[in-house]
Scaffold this active site. Structure first.
Site, PDB file in Angstrom:
ATOM      1  N   GLU A  89       1.156  -1.325  -0.075  1.00  0.00           N
ATOM      2  CA  GLU A  89      -0.185   0.243  -0.232  1.00  0.00           C
ATOM      3  C   GLU A  89       0.813   1.011   0.186  1.00  0.00           C
ATOM      4  OE1 GLU A  89      -0.197  -2.882   1.841  1.00  0.00           O
ATOM      5  OE2 GLU A  89      -2.126  -2.927   3.449  1.00  0.00           O
ATOM      6  N   CYS A 143      -2.305  -3.446   6.917  1.00  0.00           N
ATOM      7  CA  CYS A 143      -2.039  -3.565   8.825  1.00  0.00           C
ATOM      8  C   CYS A 143      -2.409  -3.192   9.231  1.00  0.00           C
ATOM      9  CB  CYS A 143      -0.535  -4.394   8.834  1.00  0.00           C
ATOM     10  SG  CYS A 143       0.367  -3.045   8.027  1.00  0.00           S
ATOM     11  N   ARG A 174      22.057 -13.350   7.583  1.00  0.00           N
ATOM     12  CA  ARG A 174      21.559 -12.700   8.577  1.00  0.00           C
ATOM     13  C   ARG A 174      20.282 -11.321   7.970  1.00  0.00           C
ATOM     14  NH1 ARG A 174      26.957 -10.717  12.156  1.00  0.00           N
ATOM     15  NH2 ARG A 174      27.162 -12.771  13.877  1.00  0.00           N
ATOM     16  N   GLU A 234      22.244 -16.712  16.990  1.00  0.00           N
ATOM     17  CA  GLU A 234      23.260 -16.667  17.058  1.00  0.00           C
ATOM     18  C   GLU A 234      23.786 -17.183  17.674  1.00  0.00           C
ATOM     19  OE1 GLU A 234      26.189 -16.157  14.764  1.00  0.00           O
ATOM     20  OE2 GLU A 234      25.230 -15.112  12.721  1.00  0.00           O
ATOM     21  N   GLY A 258      24.240 -18.519  21.933  1.00  0.00           N
ATOM     22  CA  GLY A 258      24.725 -19.450  22.172  1.00  0.00           C
ATOM     23  C   GLY A 258      24.539 -21.132  22.218  1.00  0.00           C
ATOM     24  N   GLY A 269      19.805 -24.580  22.415  1.00  0.00           N
ATOM     25  CA  GLY A 269      19.551 -25.946  23.685  1.00  0.00           C
ATOM     26  C   GLY A 269      18.501 -26.060  23.817  1.00  0.00           C
TER      27      GLY A 269
HETATM   28  N1  LIG Z   1      30.507 -21.589  17.272  1.00  0.00           N
HETATM   29  C1  LIG Z   1      29.543 -20.827  17.463  1.00  0.00           C
HETATM   30  O1  LIG Z   1      28.610 -20.946  16.511  1.00  0.00           O
HETATM   31  C2  LIG Z   1      29.225 -19.888  18.658  1.00  0.00           C
HETATM   32  C3  LIG Z   1      29.789 -20.092  19.738  1.00  0.00           C
HETATM   33  N2  LIG Z   1      29.510 -19.389  20.851  1.00  0.00           N
HETATM   34  C4  LIG Z   1      30.428 -19.963  22.285  1.00  0.00           C
HETATM   35  O2  LIG Z   1      29.777 -20.817  23.159  1.00  0.00           O
HETATM   36  C5  LIG Z   1      29.734 -19.720  24.938  1.00  0.00           C
HETATM   37  C6  LIG Z   1      28.602 -19.066  25.223  1.00  0.00           C
HETATM   38  O3  LIG Z   1      27.543 -20.270  25.634  1.00  0.00           O
HETATM   39  P1  LIG Z   1      26.445 -20.513  26.484  1.00  0.00           P
HETATM   40  O4  LIG Z   1      26.866 -19.517  27.614  1.00  0.00           O
HETATM   41  O5  LIG Z   1      25.766 -21.386  26.380  1.00  0.00           O
HETATM   42  O6  LIG Z   1      25.573 -19.280  25.361  1.00  0.00           O
HETATM   43  P2  LIG Z   1      23.962 -18.161  25.649  1.00  0.00           P
HETATM   44  O7  LIG Z   1      24.196 -17.828  24.237  1.00  0.00           O
HETATM   45  O8  LIG Z   1      23.556 -20.367  25.256  1.00  0.00           O
HETATM   46  O9  LIG Z   1      24.005 -18.004  26.974  1.00  0.00           O
HETATM   47  C7  LIG Z   1      23.004 -18.710  27.591  1.00  0.00           C
HETATM   48  C8  LIG Z   1      22.353 -17.931  28.859  1.00  0.00           C
HETATM   49  O10 LIG Z   1      20.976 -17.387  28.505  1.00  0.00           O
HETATM   50  C9  LIG Z   1      20.442 -16.969  29.534  1.00  0.00           C
HETATM   51  N3  LIG Z   1      19.098 -17.369  29.575  1.00  0.00           N
HETATM   52  C10 LIG Z   1      18.230 -16.768  29.484  1.00  0.00           C
HETATM   53  N4  LIG Z   1      16.947 -18.226  28.804  1.00  0.00           N
HETATM   54  C11 LIG Z   1      17.785 -18.988  28.275  1.00  0.00           C
HETATM   55  C12 LIG Z   1      17.299 -19.821  28.487  1.00  0.00           C
HETATM   56  N5  LIG Z   1      15.491 -19.928  28.346  1.00  0.00           N
HETATM   57  N6  LIG Z   1      18.048 -21.060  28.419  1.00  0.00           N
HETATM   58  C13 LIG Z   1      19.182 -20.954  28.134  1.00  0.00           C
HETATM   59  N7  LIG Z   1      19.998 -19.774  28.408  1.00  0.00           N
HETATM   60  C14 LIG Z   1      19.269 -19.068  29.011  1.00  0.00           C
HETATM   61  C15 LIG Z   1      21.040 -17.262  30.783  1.00  0.00           C
HETATM   62  O11 LIG Z   1      21.912 -16.482  31.368  1.00  0.00           O
HETATM   63  P3  LIG Z   1      21.650 -14.664  32.407  1.00  0.00           P
HETATM   64  O12 LIG Z   1      21.933 -16.082  33.584  1.00  0.00           O
HETATM   65  O13 LIG Z   1      22.307 -13.678  31.934  1.00  0.00           O
HETATM   66  O14 LIG Z   1      20.167 -15.346  32.305  1.00  0.00           O
HETATM   67  C16 LIG Z   1      22.220 -18.372  29.975  1.00  0.00           C
HETATM   68  O15 LIG Z   1      23.501 -18.908  30.824  1.00  0.00           O
HETATM   69  C17 LIG Z   1      31.074 -18.938  24.512  1.00  0.00           C
HETATM   70  O16 LIG Z   1      31.895 -19.646  24.918  1.00  0.00           O
HETATM   71  C18 LIG Z   1      30.977 -18.592  22.929  1.00  0.00           C
HETATM   72  O17 LIG Z   1      32.237 -18.166  22.478  1.00  0.00           O
HETATM   73  C19 LIG Z   1      28.051 -18.373  21.225  1.00  0.00           C
HETATM   74  C20 LIG Z   1      27.796 -18.407  19.414  1.00  0.00           C
HETATM   75  C21 LIG Z   1      28.173 -19.156  18.838  1.00  0.00           C
HETATM   76  N1  LIG Z   2      32.824 -18.689  15.922  1.00  0.00           N
HETATM   77  C1  LIG Z   2      31.737 -18.754  15.099  1.00  0.00           C
HETATM   78  C2  LIG Z   2      30.806 -17.726  15.213  1.00  0.00           C
HETATM   79  N2  LIG Z   2      30.348 -17.162  16.205  1.00  0.00           N
HETATM   80  C3  LIG Z   2      29.076 -16.804  16.188  1.00  0.00           C
HETATM   81  O1  LIG Z   2      29.345 -15.250  15.907  1.00  0.00           O
HETATM   82  C4  LIG Z   2      29.211 -14.083  16.779  1.00  0.00           C
HETATM   83  C5  LIG Z   2      29.727 -13.129  16.270  1.00  0.00           C
HETATM   84  O2  LIG Z   2      29.385 -12.157  15.387  1.00  0.00           O
HETATM   85  P1  LIG Z   2      30.465 -10.661  14.896  1.00  0.00           P
HETATM   86  O3  LIG Z   2      30.878 -10.109  15.575  1.00  0.00           O
HETATM   87  O4  LIG Z   2      28.891  -9.926  14.425  1.00  0.00           O
HETATM   88  O5  LIG Z   2      30.694 -11.217  13.546  1.00  0.00           O
HETATM   89  C6  LIG Z   2      29.289 -15.098  17.711  1.00  0.00           C
HETATM   90  O6  LIG Z   2      29.148 -14.207  18.949  1.00  0.00           O
HETATM   91  C7  LIG Z   2      28.445 -15.967  17.191  1.00  0.00           C
HETATM   92  O7  LIG Z   2      26.984 -16.043  18.100  1.00  0.00           O
HETATM   93  N3  LIG Z   2      30.136 -18.211  13.638  1.00  0.00           N
HETATM   94  C8  LIG Z   2      30.658 -18.795  13.523  1.00  0.00           C
HETATM   95  O8  LIG Z   2      29.957 -18.320  11.513  1.00  0.00           O
HETATM   96  N4  LIG Z   2      31.310 -19.118  12.598  1.00  0.00           N
HETATM   97  C9  LIG Z   2      32.572 -18.807  14.197  1.00  0.00           C
HETATM   98  O9  LIG Z   2      33.018 -20.355  13.600  1.00  0.00           O
HETATM   99 ZN   LIG Z   3       1.505  -3.035   6.145  1.00  0.00          ZN
END
Ligand SMILES: NC(=O)C1=CN([C@@H]2O[C@H](COP(=O)(O)OP(=O)(O)OC[C@H]3O[C@@H](n4cnc5c(N)ncnc54)[C@H](OP(=O)(O)O)[C@@H]3O)[C@@H](O)[C@H]2O)C=CC1
Ligand SMILES: Nc1c(N[C@@H]2O[C@H](COP(=O)(O)O)[C@@H](O)[C@H]2O)[nH]c(=O)[nH]c1=O
Ligand SMILES: [Zn+2]
EC number: 1.1.1.193
Length: 420
Positions: A56, A83, A210, A303, A305, A310
């Site tokens: 629109e 909407c 993204r 993204e 973690g 999980g």
């Molecule tokens: N290889 C990859 O693609 C990636 C790797 N990583 C790595 O993962 C690690 C971080 O892992 P992680 O701590 O699990 O990261 P998350 O980003 O999953 O954060 C987990 C935190 O989110 C909050 N939370 C709120 N609600 C929920 C819920 N329903 N379930 C689970 N968590 C919840 C809690 O924190 P609060 O206590 O604040 O509420 C919890 O501790 C780092 O080492 C990072 O480098 C991270 C992203 C991508």
């Molecule tokens: N380590 C890892 C990823 N990690 C993800 O990318 C985020 C970083 O985003 P930015 O700071 O915008 O570049 C980081 O927090 C995590 O969510 N992604 C990937 O494709 N490959 C990688 O090896």
């Molecule tokens: Zn609209």
């Protein structure tokens, strides 16, 4: 209101225009034509996908100058009820009313709880409104999108208990869970470092995806470990899409965002008048996602973690996973996903693989989780000590002046800053 045969002809044109939009987008394909009092088309528009102008508004922007002083003589013919909500773009019902349109004819009622009601608003503003024009043709075009809306609503309500006490009966956005892992299923080294597991080509693919999402979400664990920027950008740092089309950052968890965090400089924030990322507590992820949907967010790129992903998988709230697999090993405790509530092999979750894509030395596996949305929740949401605190004892975010445990984003967080 114009004669029905003129409206039908115009609606056929509007449906053809709608078909130019992307079919697999989180948003519906919508077309709009604007007619003069003789039924001649004076302007046309269509929606090019989430984040861009609605049909629109696109059409209104093309109305020739000569007609702008006589808007009450014009009729807008739209394939979907305009909407009525403030999402990434402002409400089209308001845009049409403010333009001063005389009549509006549409095909299908808007099925969204939050976005419906446009016809009523337009009538209240004095427009002549007619629904149901070529409704079955529009339904045929939008069949897959309508099915996705229904599936989203069912998933949100089945994953939440008790439904009556929760806002999660609303549709939720499409959830794409992405992570990068080694061959042995690790997403980080033992000390929490994870940059970079995958190579430049895989990461460029991530950034392209993204850019297609309305929002980008991380848990506080990732925020604190990685200090991610969460923008959609090229390898040289240049943004892939304009700030107003960048995915809005969302942070889940209670811990505050540090004042120097890169995400606070995310370009989508200023473009939308936000001071900080949207905060969600994460105790009830289905309700949190429904809250995002109410703000017009149709797709969320998660993204990580491992903790958040999980929890989403355990609750059947992820529609799609993108696993970027690096030919490397890390061993140790840094598993790519946390507990998803499966104790026995009979509970194994198998994916339908929709794409395998070599990216340099890495490999992308993209899969759908077809059965997850109807599975009964298997995973009791974890109980954290903070759950038992009184609100006044919970940590506050000193940088943003609002409680870090804000249950849902303030409705004012996503203002109507675009297009209108
Ligand atoms: N290889 C990859 O693609 C990636 C790797 N990583 C790595 O993962 C690690 C971080 O892992 P992680 O701590 O699990 O990261 P998350 O980003 O999953 O954060 C987990 C935190 O989110 C909050 N939370 C709120 N609600 C929920 C819920 N329903 N379930 C689970 N968590 C919840 C809690 O924190 P609060 O206590 O604040 O509420 C919890 O501790 C780092 O080492 C990072 O480098 C991270 C992203 C991508
Ligand atoms: N380590 C890892 C990823 N990690 C993800 O990318 C985020 C970083 O985003 P930015 O700071 O915008 O570049 C980081 O927090 C995590 O969510 N992604 C990937 O494709 N490959 C990688 O090896
Ligand atoms: Zn609209």
């Amino acid at each position: 209101m114009l004669q029905r045969d003129l409206l039908d002809d115009a609606m056929r044109r509007a449906l053809a225009l709608a078909g130019r939009g992307p079919a697999d987008d989180p948003n519906p394909q919508v077309g709009c034509v604007i007619l003069d009092p003789e039924g001649r088309i004076v302007a046309e528009g269509w929606h090019r996908g989430a984040g861009s102008r609605h049909a629109e508004v696109d059409a209104l922007g093309r109305v020739p100058e000569a007609w702008r002083s006589r808007p009450g003589e014009l009729t807008a013919v739209v394939t979907l009820e305009p909407c009525n909500h403030v999402g990434r773009t402002g409400p089209c019902a308001l845009a049409l009313a403010e333009f001063g349109i005389g009549s509006v004819a549409f095909a299908l009622d808007d099925p969204g709880d939050a976005s419906a009601g446009g016809a009523e608003s337009l009538r209240a503003a004095g427009a002549d409104v007619l629904g149901g024009v070529l409704e079955s043709e529009a339904r045929a075009l939008l069949g897959p999108w309508l099915a996705r809306q229904r599936a989203g609503a069912a998933a949100a309500s089945s994953a939440t208990a008790p439904p009556a006490a929760s806002p999660a009966a609303a549709p939720r956005p499409r959830v794409i869970a992405k992570w990068a892992q080694t061959l042995d299923g690790r997403a980080a080294a033992a000390n929490g470092t994870s940059r970079w597991i995958t190579g430049a080509e895989a990461r460029a693919d991530v950034h392209r995806r993204r850019a297609e999402a309305d929002a980008i979400l991380v848990g506080t664990g990732t925020l604190l470990a990685d200090d991610p920027a969460l923008t959609a950008r090229a390898h040289d740092g240049e943004l892939l899409v304009d700030p107003e089309r960048q995915p809005v950052p969302v942070v889940v968890g209670r811990r505050p965002i540090p004042s120097g965090a890169r995400v606070l400089r995310h370009p989508a924030l200023a473009a939308r008048g936000l001071e900080a990322p949207i905060r969600l507590r994460g105790d009830d992820l289905a309700a949190d996602l429904a809250e995002l949907a109410r703000h017009g967010i149709r797709s969320v790129f998660v993204e990580g973690g491992p903790g958040i992903i999980g929890s989403l998988l355990a609750r059947g709230l992820a529609d799609e996973v993108l696993v970027y697999l690096a030919p490397a090993l890390l061993g140790g405790p840094g598993l790519a996903i946390g507990d998803i509530g499966i104790d026995d092999i009979s509970g194994i979750r198998r994916l339908d693989i929709t794409e395998t894509l070599p990216l340099g030395r890495d490999l992308l596996l993209r899969g759908r989780l077809p059965a997850s949305s109807s599975d009964p929740p298997r995973y009791a949401e974890r109980k954290r000590p903070a759950d038992r605190m009184r609100p006044a004892e919970r940590p506050r975010d000193p940088d943003h002046g609002h409680p870090a445990d804000r249950p849902h984003p303030d409705p004012a967080l996503i203002p109507a800053t675009e297009e209108h």
